[in-house]
Enzyme design. Structure first.
Site, PDB file in Angstrom:
ATOM      1  N   ASN A   8      16.849  10.352  95.189  1.00  0.00           N
ATOM      2  CA  ASN A   8      17.691   9.235  94.779  1.00  0.00           C
ATOM      3  C   ASN A   8      19.150   9.598  95.074  1.00  0.00           C
ATOM      4  O   ASN A   8      19.691  10.513  94.466  1.00  0.00           O
ATOM      5  CB  ASN A   8      17.468   8.981  93.281  1.00  0.00           C
ATOM      6  CG  ASN A   8      18.333   7.870  92.734  1.00  0.00           C
ATOM      7  OD1 ASN A   8      19.031   7.190  93.489  1.00  0.00           O
ATOM      8  ND2 ASN A   8      18.298   7.685  91.431  1.00  0.00           N
ATOM      9  N   HIS A  81      15.850   2.518  86.491  1.00  0.00           N
ATOM     10  CA  HIS A  81      16.455   3.840  86.318  1.00  0.00           C
ATOM     11  C   HIS A  81      17.381   3.798  85.101  1.00  0.00           C
ATOM     12  O   HIS A  81      17.940   2.747  84.779  1.00  0.00           O
ATOM     13  CB  HIS A  81      17.231   4.220  87.593  1.00  0.00           C
ATOM     14  CG  HIS A  81      17.669   5.642  87.597  1.00  0.00           C
ATOM     15  ND1 HIS A  81      18.803   6.064  86.948  1.00  0.00           N
ATOM     16  CD2 HIS A  81      17.114   6.755  88.144  1.00  0.00           C
ATOM     17  CE1 HIS A  81      18.923   7.381  87.107  1.00  0.00           C
ATOM     18  NE2 HIS A  81      17.907   7.818  87.833  1.00  0.00           N
ATOM     19  N   GLU A 129      11.992  10.250  83.079  1.00  0.00           N
ATOM     20  CA  GLU A 129      13.276  10.951  83.205  1.00  0.00           C
ATOM     21  C   GLU A 129      14.014  10.911  81.862  1.00  0.00           C
ATOM     22  O   GLU A 129      14.600   9.876  81.527  1.00  0.00           O
ATOM     23  CB  GLU A 129      14.175  10.267  84.247  1.00  0.00           C
ATOM     24  CG  GLU A 129      13.711  10.390  85.660  1.00  0.00           C
ATOM     25  CD  GLU A 129      14.873  10.230  86.660  1.00  0.00           C
ATOM     26  OE1 GLU A 129      14.805  10.867  87.705  1.00  0.00           O
ATOM     27  OE2 GLU A 129      15.838   9.491  86.380  1.00  0.00           O
ATOM     28  N   ILE A 134      19.541  14.298  82.902  1.00  0.00           N
ATOM     29  CA  ILE A 134      19.926  13.852  84.244  1.00  0.00           C
ATOM     30  C   ILE A 134      21.278  14.456  84.636  1.00  0.00           C
ATOM     31  O   ILE A 134      22.234  14.420  83.870  1.00  0.00           O
ATOM     32  CB  ILE A 134      19.993  12.301  84.316  1.00  0.00           C
ATOM     33  CG1 ILE A 134      18.581  11.719  84.169  1.00  0.00           C
ATOM     34  CG2 ILE A 134      20.637  11.830  85.618  1.00  0.00           C
ATOM     35  CD1 ILE A 134      18.525  10.209  84.114  1.00  0.00           C
ATOM     36  N   GLY A 164      17.347  16.880  86.305  1.00  0.00           N
ATOM     37  CA  GLY A 164      17.733  18.287  86.351  1.00  0.00           C
ATOM     38  C   GLY A 164      16.927  19.152  87.305  1.00  0.00           C
ATOM     39  O   GLY A 164      17.158  20.359  87.389  1.00  0.00           O
ATOM     40  N   ALA A 185      18.071  14.021  92.490  1.00  0.00           N
ATOM     41  CA  ALA A 185      19.318  13.448  93.011  1.00  0.00           C
ATOM     42  C   ALA A 185      20.295  14.561  93.382  1.00  0.00           C
ATOM     43  O   ALA A 185      20.397  14.958  94.538  1.00  0.00           O
ATOM     44  CB  ALA A 185      19.937  12.496  91.988  1.00  0.00           C
TER      45      ALA A 185
HETATM   46  O1  G3P Z   1      16.542   9.582  89.828  1.00  0.00           O
HETATM   47  C1  G3P Z   1      16.715  10.962  89.753  1.00  0.00           C
HETATM   48  C2  G3P Z   1      17.819  11.355  88.881  1.00  0.00           C
HETATM   49  O2  G3P Z   1      18.132  10.530  87.826  1.00  0.00           O
HETATM   50  C3  G3P Z   1      17.819  12.783  88.501  1.00  0.00           C
HETATM   51  O3  G3P Z   1      19.128  13.181  88.693  1.00  0.00           O
HETATM   52  O4  G3P Z   1      20.842  14.727  89.426  1.00  0.00           O
HETATM   53  O5  G3P Z   1      19.293  15.348  87.556  1.00  0.00           O
HETATM   54  O6  G3P Z   1      18.425  15.239  89.897  1.00  0.00           O
HETATM   55  P1  G3P Z   1      19.443  14.718  88.907  1.00  0.00           P
END
Ligand code: G3P
Length: 205
Positions: A8, A81, A129, A134, A164, A185
């Site tokens: 993402n 999301h 999630e 996040i 994470g 992400a």
């Molecule tokens: O959609 C994936 C996202 O919300 C996770 O973010 O930066 O923790 O990988 P991150």
């Protein structure tokens, strides 16, 4: 369903290099920023939209109609999301309309209880999630494995997990727990060696 990796890109960057760097793998799906969708589908086979609305052609200024995503060559949608929550009744209509248009549907949930509710909509995948993890680099699979286990128990569709997730160890743990894949992400988009990093992750699948 096959096991997948969803990258993402949120709205981190307008640089299509991030799209280029993720191509060439059957099970890697990317969700670029909406303004980059048209360009992304020319480069990558598995492009997801970060949003859709339950509308079709017509007078819907500012909306994202599933039928137009299909026309464009987008493969699916990432819905609900934490950063783009959708009311449940609208989410239901959106999932239905995306399915009618043969788009892959991945719906995010913030808790196992929400996973249960969303599994009634029968998307292709549900992505659990926990919002507080996040962007922290603290992986849900390491810090909150019970959330993944409970989500898998509560669901009749395959579960992905995200928040994470940064290393191949985090991904390995998610797969061991029974997840069908991961949503990532920052560990991809902010990575200076993202191609090598992705190759490592793909080799686990
Ligand atoms: O959609 C994936 C996202 O919300 C996770 O973010 O930066 O923790 O990988 P991150």
């Amino acid at each position: 369903m096959k096991k997948i990796i969803v990258l993402n890109f949120k709205t981190y960057s307008s640089d299509v290099k991030s799209v280029e760097d993720a191509k060439g793998y059957d099970n890697v799906f990317i969700a670029p920023p909406l303004p980059l969708l048209s360009e992304s589908v020319k480069i990558h086979d598995n492009v997801l939209s970060q949003h859709a609305d339950p509308v079709t052609y017509g007078r819907y200024t500012g909306h994202v109609p599933p039928v137009m995503l299909k026309d464009l060559g987008v493969k699916g949608v990432l819905l609900n999301h934490s950063e783009d929550r959708i009311a449940f009744n609208i989410l239901k209509e959106t999932v239905d309309m995306c399915k009618q248009n043969k788009l892959l549907t991945i719906v995010c949930a913030q808790s196992p209880d929400e996973v249960k509710e969303i599994s009634g909509l029968h998307p292709d995948y549900i992505a659990i999630e926990p919002p507080e993890l996040i962007g922290t680099g603290i992986a849900v699979s390491e810090a909150e494995p019970d959330i993944i286990i409970k989500s898998i128990r509560q669901s009749n569709v395959p579960i992905l997990c995200g928040a994470g997730i940064s290393s191949s160890e985090d991904v390995k743990k998610a797969l061991e727990l029974g997840a069908y894949g991961v949503l990532i992400a920052s560990a991809y988009i902010k990575n200076k060696k993202r191609k090598e990093w992705l190759e490592d992750i793909v080799s686990l699948f």
